[in-house]
Design an enzyme around this catalytic site. Structure first.
Site, short mmCIF file in Angstrom:
data_model
loop_
_atom_site.label_atom_id
_atom_site.label_comp_id
_atom_site.label_asym_id
_atom_site.label_seq_id
_atom_site.Cartn_x
_atom_site.Cartn_y
_atom_site.Cartn_z
N GLU A 16 5.56 -19.37 -26.42
CA GLU A 16 6.10 -18.47 -27.45
C GLU A 16 5.45 -17.12 -27.22
O GLU A 16 4.26 -16.94 -27.47
CB GLU A 16 5.77 -19.00 -28.85
N VAL B 27 0.16 -12.71 -20.39
CA VAL B 27 -0.78 -13.84 -20.27
C VAL B 27 -0.01 -15.15 -20.22
O VAL B 27 -0.33 -16.05 -19.45
CB VAL B 27 -1.80 -13.82 -21.43
N GLY B 28 1.06 -15.24 -21.00
CA GLY B 28 1.84 -16.48 -21.07
C GLY B 28 2.46 -16.86 -19.74
O GLY B 28 2.55 -18.04 -19.40
N GLY C 260 1.35 -16.13 -27.47
CA GLY C 260 0.63 -14.90 -27.18
C GLY C 260 1.50 -13.96 -26.39
O GLY C 260 2.74 -14.04 -26.45
N SER C 261 0.87 -13.09 -25.62
CA SER C 261 1.63 -12.05 -24.92
C SER C 261 2.39 -12.64 -23.73
O SER C 261 1.98 -13.66 -23.15
CB SER C 261 0.68 -10.96 -24.43
N CYS D 253 5.16 -11.06 -33.64
CA CYS D 253 6.07 -11.13 -32.49
C CYS D 253 7.50 -10.85 -32.93
O CYS D 253 8.32 -10.40 -32.14
CB CYS D 253 5.98 -12.51 -31.85
P1 NAD Z 1 -2.85 -12.51 -25.72
O1 NAD Z 1 -1.88 -13.08 -24.76
O2 NAD Z 1 -3.75 -11.44 -25.26
O3 NAD Z 1 -3.82 -13.68 -26.27
C1 NAD Z 1 -3.30 -14.86 -26.81
C2 NAD Z 1 -4.26 -16.00 -26.50
O4 NAD Z 1 -4.36 -16.15 -25.09
C3 NAD Z 1 -5.68 -15.79 -27.00
O5 NAD Z 1 -6.19 -17.02 -27.49
C4 NAD Z 1 -6.43 -15.38 -25.75
O6 NAD Z 1 -7.80 -15.68 -25.78
C5 NAD Z 1 -5.72 -16.23 -24.73
N1 NAD Z 1 -5.87 -15.80 -23.33
C6 NAD Z 1 -6.13 -14.56 -22.85
N2 NAD Z 1 -6.20 -14.60 -21.50
C7 NAD Z 1 -5.97 -15.88 -21.13
C8 NAD Z 1 -5.88 -16.55 -19.89
N3 NAD Z 1 -6.07 -15.92 -18.73
N4 NAD Z 1 -5.59 -17.87 -19.90
C9 NAD Z 1 -5.39 -18.54 -21.04
N5 NAD Z 1 -5.46 -17.95 -22.26
C10 NAD Z 1 -5.74 -16.64 -22.31
O7 NAD Z 1 -1.99 -12.09 -26.97
P2 NAD Z 1 -2.47 -11.30 -28.26
O8 NAD Z 1 -2.54 -9.88 -27.95
O9 NAD Z 1 -3.67 -11.93 -28.83
O10 NAD Z 1 -1.26 -11.62 -29.27
C11 NAD Z 1 -0.20 -10.78 -29.41
C12 NAD Z 1 0.97 -11.25 -28.58
O11 NAD Z 1 1.36 -12.54 -28.99
C13 NAD Z 1 2.18 -10.36 -28.77
O12 NAD Z 1 2.81 -10.15 -27.54
C14 NAD Z 1 3.05 -11.19 -29.70
O13 NAD Z 1 4.42 -10.87 -29.64
C15 NAD Z 1 2.77 -12.57 -29.23
N6 NAD Z 1 3.11 -13.57 -30.26
C16 NAD Z 1 4.19 -14.38 -30.06
C17 NAD Z 1 4.56 -15.29 -31.05
C18 NAD Z 1 5.79 -16.16 -30.90
O14 NAD Z 1 5.92 -17.13 -31.64
N7 NAD Z 1 6.69 -15.86 -29.98
C19 NAD Z 1 3.82 -15.36 -32.23
C20 NAD Z 1 2.73 -14.52 -32.39
C21 NAD Z 1 2.38 -13.63 -31.39
#
Ligand code: NAD
Length: 503
Positions: free
Chosen positions: A271, A253-254, A249-250, A305
């Protein structure tokens, strides 16, 4: 631009697909049971093309998370005892079921995440690829023997499953990004608790529960808790039960997920985001570079991503490249993903749209020129090409995650490298040149986890290490690299003859 509702599913129609479980999708999957929503709050799943609600799923609570982890913990040891060929066979069967359900999955891809057929095919192929490679891991590398510095000692490194794996995934490639962890984790003898994104709870989680259930996975080995990350995510990622916390994810948050995981002695695998550069050197084949640039920027509306976020083009090719990219951008059919021939669907939601449109508008106010696109209708954003862009403009300085191609000129290879590396991210990159040695030098200088010469940034193969550096993450996915994350090595030494101690 079209954004028709002609093919909208009626509410709850997705519950009637062949793939839907008996309980419909409005359920958690715990201990092999489809647990109805009961008095839990509901999450409405919206079709981004038609803005209609297609179904609802339960919003899992912290108690649900506790229960899911306890179930996974109870189930893991017995599952790890099962012969590897049996574990591999179940993952393989789940993979084949995905193929059998391809038509229904295409509907779900379209209505849940706005994926056009091209993206659907691509994602299904990736998901099946990762499941095949994952299944094979069950039979690979049981450990190794190392010579000892101590006379009479034998050293063995025994590979064991990590234990319980927590998995959090985003909405953009939900089935694939969940499969790439769930399949190898299960094959290697772990149990899993999966939290899909709230926008894509079916493709990111409940579909996998369905195919693994049908494939004969024992109860409790895979548990799925749909839910809002901002509500139950902290609890999920700081839990004491999991040994591995896999997060895609982002970066924002990550970072928090990683910190919480480490705080519970859980290994994080992160990731995260990217701000990937497509570099066109002065000796590039312009047609190839432009074709690659369009594909890398506009596929799935730029919501990957590893999408191309920035085009860096040598000043001698700049005008021609911008014109070629603008030409390609205006030819892409936009519309409901379920209309044949559509190549550009909607972005996932209003906040993403507003962020993307805001970055474009602000950059234009600061001097960028719109060469193609530039407007939106509902969640449909036209593929947009911007020239006259500088690195400090918001469309370049941020991961925009939209169908936008900002093009920046440069004079020397060194300048291109400097611009490309001028970001905290380090995920993917691409370089075009007719001199492979020159491109290779640039590749060596890029601070990214992945670089593709004479191609574009969107590459992922199930047997090749995938991942980034810096704010793009920690660790690598796929094949032996994800196996390292999902297993632990135990050093067992055997002192075969009496040892001489100093006292
Ligand atoms: P996001 O971080 O908002 O959400 C991703 C996940 O995290 C969701 O399941 C969400 O519910 C969960 N989440 C949100 N807040 C949380 C918390 N406090 N604790 C635990 N989990 C929580 O990301 P997004 O906007 O849904 O996805 C897009 C992002 O993901 C972009 O930055 C993209 O580059 C990245 N991404 C990375 C890869 C990779 O392999 N590097 C692949 C796909 C997407």
């Amino acid at each position: 631009m079209t954004s028709t509702s002609e093919h909208a599913l009626e509410e709850n129609d997705v519950a009637n697909l062949d793939i839907a479980p008996e309980a419909g999708w409005n359920a958690l999957y715990l201990d092999g049971e489809w647990v109805p929503a009961g008095d839990r709050d509901l999450i409405d799943v919206e079709n981004p093309a038609t803005r209609t609600t297609v179904t609802s799923v339960p919003s899992s609570t912290e108690d649900d998370v506790d229960e899911a982890y306890a179930i996974a913990d109870d189930a893991q040891a017995a599952w790890a005892e099962r012969p590897p060929q049996e574990r591999a066979a179940i993952v393989t069967e789940a993979c084949e079921l995905l193929g059998e359900y391809a038509d229904d999955l295409a509907t779900l891809f379209a209505v849940e995440c706005g994926g056009v057929q091209l993206k659907t095919d691509f994602e299904l192929q990736l998901a099946q690829g990762t499941m095949k490679v994952g299944a094979g891991l069950a039979m690979r590398d049981g450990g190794r023997r190392k010579d000892s510095v101590t006379p009479g000692k034998e050293n063995l490194l025994v590979r064991e499953p990590a234990g319980v794996v927590g998995v959090i995934t985003p909405w953009n490639f939900p089935l694939y990004l969940s499969s790439r962890v769930v399949a190898p984790a299960i094959a290697l003898g772990n149990s899993v608790v999966l939290k899909p994104d709230e926008h894509t709870p079916i493709m990111g989680g409940l579909v996998l529960a369905k195919v693994f259930e049908e494939a004969g996975l024992p109860d409790g080995v895979l548990n799925v808790v749909p839910g809002y990350g901002h509500e139950m995510g902290d609890h999920f990622s700081s839990h004491s039960v999991p040994s591995v916390m896999s997060f895609t994810g982002s970066s924002e948050v990550g970072r928090g997920v990683g910190q919480r995981a480490v705080g519970s002695y859980t290994e994080p695998a992160l990731e995260l985001g990217g701000n990937n550069a497509h570099i066109v050197l002065s000796d590039a084949d312009l047609e190839r570079a432009t074709d690659a640039g369009a594909f890398g920027s506009f596929t799935h509306q730029g919501q990957e991503c590893i999408s191309i976020n920035r085009h860096l083009v040598h000043e001698s090719l700049y005008d021609e490249y911008v014109a070629g990219l603008a030409d390609r951008a205006t030819q892409l059919p936009i519309g409901d993903p379920r209309e044949e021939g559509t190549l550009v669907g909607p972005v996932i939601n209003e906040s993403q749209r507003d962020k993307i449109v805001g970055y474009v508008n602000e950059s234009v106010e600061r001097g960028a020129t719109v060469e193609a696109g530039g407007s939106h209708d509902g969640l449909f954003i036209e593929p947009t090409v911007l020239s006259g862009v500088t690195s400090d403009m918001p469309i370049v300085a941020n991961e925009h995650f939209g169908p936008i191609a900002p093009v920046i000129p440069f004079e020397t290879d060194e300048e291109a490298i400097r611009i490309a590396n001028g970001t905290e991210y380090g995920l993917s990159g691409s370089i075009h040149s007719s001199d492979v040695a020159r491109a290779r030098d640039v590749a060596d200088a890029l601070e990214t986890g992945m670089v593709h010469i004479n191609d574009q940034t969107l590459n992922d193969e199930p047997h090749v290490a995938f991942g980034g550096v810096g704010a793009s993450g920690m660790g690598r996915y796929n094949d032996e690299w994800i196996m390292d994350t999902l297993t632990t090595l135990k050093w067992i030494s055997i002192q075969r003859e009496p040892r001489e101690y100093p006292y």
